[in-house]
Design a protein around this motif. Structure first.
Motif, short mmCIF file in Angstrom:
data_model
loop_
_atom_site.label_atom_id
_atom_site.label_comp_id
_atom_site.label_asym_id
_atom_site.label_seq_id
_atom_site.Cartn_x
_atom_site.Cartn_y
_atom_site.Cartn_z
N ARG A 142 0.75 -1.39 -0.11
CA ARG A 142 -0.16 -0.10 0.30
C ARG A 142 0.67 1.22 0.26
O ARG A 142 2.12 1.26 0.30
CB ARG A 142 -1.61 -0.24 1.33
N GLY A 185 -2.99 4.24 2.12
CA GLY A 185 -4.04 2.93 1.34
C GLY A 185 -5.11 3.83 0.94
O GLY A 185 -6.26 3.01 0.23
N TYR A 245 -1.69 1.97 -3.91
CA TYR A 245 -0.73 1.00 -4.10
C TYR A 245 0.58 1.78 -4.87
O TYR A 245 0.72 2.68 -5.38
CB TYR A 245 -1.27 0.03 -5.00
#
Length: 181
Positions: free
Chosen positions: A62, A68, A94
């Protein structure tokens, strides 16, 4: 016909989640299977990643800048907070390394951008024992009229009616399938 009613469930319009990391794929449990498929893909195996690598909450794949979320919150002193697309991942959630891992021609961001309806077709074509389980969860979403939702859409952006239908899907997925008469 009341004898055929086995259960009544109260489904209200309360929010499903407060975090933008929660998505329809996460809520229905299909994201866990999707992450496993990515980890077991040739790209995933060559990099020795685990399904946790693709987690929004703690995965190494992430984006660390936005954690994230895909965006950053800018707190304003006397105005409403602003939410801006993360400049590091450009809203993809990501790292570039995670985006290089592909499953049947799509990376994790590409899969999360798919609608439920297009994801059904995509996973139906994948030859893996996890794919039919993913398709089953997605088909329930399509059957309750949520085929247009994106798998990675934050749950806190859903309307009250969409939330109700997704809760209904979650309830149906938690019950064993009973044969009909």
């Amino acid at each position: 016909g009341h004898e055929d009613i086995g259960e009544i469930v109260m489904v209200d319009q309360s929010p499903l989640a407060k975090t933008p990391r929660s998505t329809p794929a996460v809520y229905t449990g299909v994201f866990e299977l999707i992450r496993k498929l990515f980890a077991e893909s040739p790209d995933g195996k060559s990099r020795a990643v685990t399904p946790g690598y693709f987690s929004f909450n703690s995965g190494a794949g992430r984006c660390e800048r936005c954690m994230g979320n895909g965006y950053e919150k800018v707190e304003m002193q006397f105005l409403s907070d602003l939410y801006v697309t993360c400049p590091e991942c450009e809203g993809k959630r990501y790292t570039p390394e995670a985006m290089e891992i592909e499953l049947e021609g799509k990376n994790i961001h590409g899969v999360l951008r798919m609608t439920v309806s297009s994801a059904i077709e995509y996973f139906f074509a994948i030859d893996d024992r996890k794919a039919p389980k993913i398709v089953a969860g997605l088909q329930l979403m399509a059957e309750v009229g949520l085929g247009y939702l994106r798998l990675g859409q934050p749950l806190n952006t859903l309307s009250g009616g969409e939330s109700q239908r997704l809760k209904l899907v979650g309830h149906l997925l938690s019950k064993p399938v009973r044969p009909t008469k």
